[in-house]
Design an enzyme around this catalytic site. Structure first.
Site, PDB file in Angstrom:
ATOM      1  N   LYS A  27      -1.083  -1.010  -4.426  1.00 23.32           N
ATOM      2  CA  LYS A  27      -2.274  -0.205  -4.088  1.00 23.32           C
ATOM      3  C   LYS A  27      -1.826   1.231  -3.899  1.00 23.32           C
ATOM      4  O   LYS A  27      -0.925   1.507  -3.113  1.00 23.32           O
ATOM      5  CB  LYS A  27      -2.913  -0.771  -2.820  1.00 23.32           C
ATOM      6  CG  LYS A  27      -3.842   0.162  -2.057  1.00 23.32           C
ATOM      7  CD  LYS A  27      -4.576  -0.592  -0.958  1.00 23.32           C
ATOM      8  CE  LYS A  27      -4.703   0.225   0.310  1.00 23.32           C
ATOM      9  NZ  LYS A  27      -5.402  -0.516   1.390  1.00 23.32           N
ATOM     10  N   ASP A  69      -7.113   3.056  -3.181  1.00 23.39           N
ATOM     11  CA  ASP A  69      -7.853   3.142  -1.914  1.00 23.39           C
ATOM     12  C   ASP A  69      -8.104   4.616  -1.613  1.00 23.39           C
ATOM     13  O   ASP A  69      -7.161   5.398  -1.485  1.00 23.39           O
ATOM     14  CB  ASP A  69      -7.032   2.497  -0.790  1.00 23.39           C
ATOM     15  CG  ASP A  69      -7.758   2.475   0.549  1.00 23.39           C
ATOM     16  OD1 ASP A  69      -8.922   2.918   0.617  1.00 23.39           O
ATOM     17  OD2 ASP A  69      -7.154   2.006   1.544  1.00 23.39           O
ATOM     18  N   ASP A  72     -13.758  -1.344   2.814  1.00 20.18           N
ATOM     19  CA  ASP A  72     -12.863  -1.499   3.969  1.00 20.18           C
ATOM     20  C   ASP A  72     -13.621  -0.957   5.188  1.00 20.18           C
ATOM     21  O   ASP A  72     -14.298  -1.725   5.900  1.00 20.18           O
ATOM     22  CB  ASP A  72     -11.549  -0.730   3.681  1.00 20.18           C
ATOM     23  CG  ASP A  72     -10.600  -0.647   4.874  1.00 20.18           C
ATOM     24  OD1 ASP A  72     -10.939  -1.131   5.967  1.00 20.18           O
ATOM     25  OD2 ASP A  72      -9.496  -0.074   4.738  1.00 20.18           O
ATOM     26  N   SER A 130       0.859  -1.186   0.000  1.00 21.74           N
ATOM     27  CA  SER A 130       0.000   0.000   0.000  1.00 21.74           C
ATOM     28  C   SER A 130       0.893   1.233   0.000  1.00 21.74           C
ATOM     29  O   SER A 130       1.692   1.419   0.917  1.00 21.74           O
ATOM     30  CB  SER A 130      -0.892  -0.026   1.249  1.00 21.74           C
ATOM     31  OG  SER A 130      -1.615   1.178   1.368  1.00 21.74           O
ATOM     32  N   LYS A 183      -2.866   5.050  -2.713  1.00 21.30           N
ATOM     33  CA  LYS A 183      -3.832   5.859  -1.981  1.00 21.30           C
ATOM     34  C   LYS A 183      -4.233   7.014  -2.885  1.00 21.30           C
ATOM     35  O   LYS A 183      -3.370   7.644  -3.513  1.00 21.30           O
ATOM     36  CB  LYS A 183      -3.188   6.405  -0.698  1.00 21.30           C
ATOM     37  CG  LYS A 183      -2.919   5.331   0.344  1.00 21.30           C
ATOM     38  CD  LYS A 183      -4.223   4.851   0.965  1.00 21.30           C
ATOM     39  CE  LYS A 183      -3.962   3.926   2.137  1.00 21.30           C
ATOM     40  NZ  LYS A 183      -5.211   3.490   2.780  1.00 21.30           N
ATOM     41  N   GLY A 199      -4.345  -4.104   6.102  1.00 13.40           N
ATOM     42  CA  GLY A 199      -3.302  -3.892   7.103  1.00 13.40           C
ATOM     43  C   GLY A 199      -3.502  -2.557   7.788  1.00 13.40           C
ATOM     44  O   GLY A 199      -4.181  -1.676   7.258  1.00 13.40           O
ATOM     45  N   GLU A 219     -11.122   0.826  -3.602  1.00  6.36           N
ATOM     46  CA  GLU A 219     -11.437   0.563  -2.197  1.00  6.36           C
ATOM     47  C   GLU A 219     -12.043   1.792  -1.529  1.00  6.36           C
ATOM     48  O   GLU A 219     -11.481   2.880  -1.614  1.00  6.36           O
ATOM     49  CB  GLU A 219     -10.134   0.148  -1.488  1.00  6.36           C
ATOM     50  CG  GLU A 219     -10.245  -0.176  -0.015  1.00  6.36           C
ATOM     51  CD  GLU A 219      -8.884  -0.614   0.567  1.00  6.36           C
ATOM     52  OE1 GLU A 219      -7.935  -0.878  -0.196  1.00  6.36           O
ATOM     53  OE2 GLU A 219      -8.783  -0.677   1.808  1.00  6.36           O
ATOM     54  N   LYS A 236     -10.088  -6.786   7.796  1.00  2.00           N
ATOM     55  CA  LYS A 236      -9.153  -6.364   8.847  1.00  2.00           C
ATOM     56  C   LYS A 236      -9.748  -6.825  10.162  1.00  2.00           C
ATOM     57  O   LYS A 236     -10.860  -6.423  10.521  1.00  2.00           O
ATOM     58  CB  LYS A 236      -9.019  -4.840   8.888  1.00  2.00           C
ATOM     59  CG  LYS A 236      -8.239  -4.220   7.749  1.00  2.00           C
ATOM     60  CD  LYS A 236      -8.187  -2.708   7.918  1.00  2.00           C
ATOM     61  CE  LYS A 236      -7.452  -2.059   6.742  1.00  2.00           C
ATOM     62  NZ  LYS A 236      -7.614  -0.589   6.759  1.00  2.00           N
TER      63      LYS A 236
HETATM   64  O1  OSB Z   1      -7.212   2.022   4.515  1.00  2.00           O
HETATM   65  O2  OSB Z   1      -6.156   0.216   4.247  1.00  2.00           O
HETATM   66  C1  OSB Z   1      -6.245   1.315   4.788  1.00  2.00           C
HETATM   67  C2  OSB Z   1      -3.161   1.950   6.961  1.00  2.00           C
HETATM   68  C3  OSB Z   1      -3.734   2.547   8.055  1.00  2.00           C
HETATM   69  C4  OSB Z   1      -5.086   2.776   8.056  1.00  2.00           C
HETATM   70  C5  OSB Z   1      -5.874   2.396   6.966  1.00  2.00           C
HETATM   71  C6  OSB Z   1      -5.307   1.769   5.876  1.00  2.00           C
HETATM   72  C7  OSB Z   1      -3.917   1.572   5.860  1.00  2.00           C
HETATM   73  C8  OSB Z   1      -3.201   1.004   4.727  1.00  2.00           C
HETATM   74  C9  OSB Z   1      -1.846   0.405   5.030  1.00  2.00           C
HETATM   75  O3  OSB Z   1      -3.573   1.057   3.597  1.00  2.00           O
HETATM   76  C10 OSB Z   1      -1.819  -1.052   4.859  1.00  2.00           C
HETATM   77  C11 OSB Z   1      -0.571  -1.652   5.468  1.00  2.00           C
HETATM   78  O4  OSB Z   1      -0.587  -1.987   6.672  1.00  2.00           O
HETATM   79  O5  OSB Z   1       0.418  -1.794   4.747  1.00  2.00           O
HETATM   80 MG    MG Z   2      -8.383   0.916   3.127  1.00  2.00          MG
END
Ligand code: OSB
Ligand code: MG
Length: 373
Positions: free
Chosen positions: A166, A193, A243, A140, A168, A295, A218, A267
């Site tokens: 992925k 995401d 999510d 991510s 953001k 994650g 996402e 999660k």
């Molecule tokens: O939206 O998936 C998410 C990290 C913190 C809070 C929300 C998210 C995330 C990530 C990181 O996308 C995923 C990772 O742990 O590598």
């Molecule tokens: Mg997410």
């Protein structure tokens, strides 16, 4: 019911670990991960848990100080009162009268489950229903300074072997970075995401993402907007994945039945624990909906449990289960290392990993121990 091991004390360690690269999302930037590590002490041995609540309530309504308080003042008294009736299976029921606070409950359930499994000599993977010895990993990627910096970063992750990327996104950082990564790296598995940064009024704009053959989008819309996601899903060719919205197996079933998503990010913290996460997996699998493991920048403790979860049969897409070095100069546990784009599922009893005692001590900023009354 007296087949559990009564809790004798619970230690709460607030740990601060610097991230190797600041992680920026539509809701904020983190340079240091503040984690809450739990150690439960039971009659049959200890167990470890990790609370994924973040410092500020920006991803969801939960946050670390609240998790710590609800654990100490509201959840632990109930767990202590359950005595030997406390098993990992019974824990959610014991805590059910306390509304919400799923990340706090999940951390306790993880620790109680770990203690139980260590005592029985059974791994998390075996207990949850793992069918694989290693899991496909994605990465991510936060929002960097520039498109050039993003392309550079993605190139480095691909060279390390990640099987899916992925990005953001947020309004103002979507089509251009996605186009740049798609053009530079060709047919990689690519997804985005939005962390709820859009509204249904952005539907036409988001539809432009259809051109990039993404695996999924996402959580484009707010957490409580299942109907909006269903309307958006009907207007896009790209599959929608949820999510933040998926807070339980029941909500997952509801979201699928109203057409709000066709893929689910699982999660454990968000749904109240690894046992409920397995039920989310089961509901989705029965409906033919693919799931993948999300994650929350976990240390090796949460990562061990996530990798075990990701080894269940319905986890058919690579997860945000990246290697330790993607996050930390040094992990709290032995590091998780990527081999051919995969992480191995730990096989030892319980989580199969534990915190290094020196690093735990050095990185803990606040520690308290709550003894059974
Ligand atoms: O939206 O998936 C998410 C990290 C913190 C809070 C929300 C998210 C995330 C990530 C990181 O996308 C995923 C990772 O742990 O590598
Ligand atoms: Mg997410």
């Amino acid at each position: 019911m007296a087949d559990g091991a009564a809790l004798t004390a619970v230690e709460l360690h607030r740990v601060e670990i610097p991230l190797v690269t600041p992680f920026r999302t539509s809701f904020g930037t983190q340079s240091v991960r503040t984690a809450l590590v739990l150690r439960v002490r039971t009659e049959r041995g200890d167990g470890w848990g990790e609370c994924v609540a973040e410092l500020e309530p920006l991803y969801s309504s939960e946050f670390l100080d609240a998790a710590e308080l609800v654990i100490a003042d509201h959840l632990l008294p109930r767990l202590f009162a359950a005595g030997r009736g406390l098993t990992a299976d019974a824990l959610a029921g014991v805590l059910a009268s306390v509304k919400g606070h799923r990340m706090a409950k999940a951390a306790l359930e993880m620790a109680v489950l770990d203690a139980e499994l260590r005592a029985e000599g059974v791994s998390f993977g075996a207990r949850l229903g793992a069918v694989r010895t290693a899991v496909d990993c994605g990465v991510s990627v936060g929002i960097p300074e520039s498109v050039e910096a993003l392309v550079e970063l993605v190139g480095r992750y691909l060279a390390q072997g990640y099987r899916r990327v992925k990005l953001k996104i947020e309004p103002g950082w979507d089509l251009e970075p996605v186009r740049a990564v798609r053009e530079r790296f060709g047919g990689i598995a690519l997804q985005v995401d939005a962390n709820a940064a859009y509204t249904l009024a952005d539907a036409e704009h988001l539809r432009a993402l259809d051109a990039f053959e993404l695996v999924l989008i996402e959580q484009p819309l707010p957490e409580d907007d299942l109907r909006g996601h269903a309307e958006l899903a009907a207007r896009l060719r790209t599959p929608l994945c949820l999510d933040e919205s998926i807070t339980s197996a029941r909500v997952a079933a509801e979201a699928i039945s109203v057409g709000a998503c066709s893929i689910v990010n699982v999660k454990a913290g968000r749904v109240g624990g690894y046992l409920e996460a397995v039920r989310v997996h089961d509901v989705c699998r029965a409906a033919g909906v693919a799931v993948w493991c999300g994650g929350m920048l976990e240390t090796g403790l949460g990562r061990a449990a996530n990798v075990a979860l990701a080894a269940l049969p319905g986890f058919t897409l690579p997860g945000d289960t990246s290697a330790s070095e993607r996050y930390w100069v040094q992990d709290l546990t032995d590091p998780f290392v990527l081999h051919d784009g995969r992480l191995a599922v730990p096989t030892g009893p319980g989580l199969g990993v534990e915190p290094d005692p020196d690093r735990l001590r050095a990185w803990t900023t606040v520690r308290r121990s709550v003894p059974a009354p």
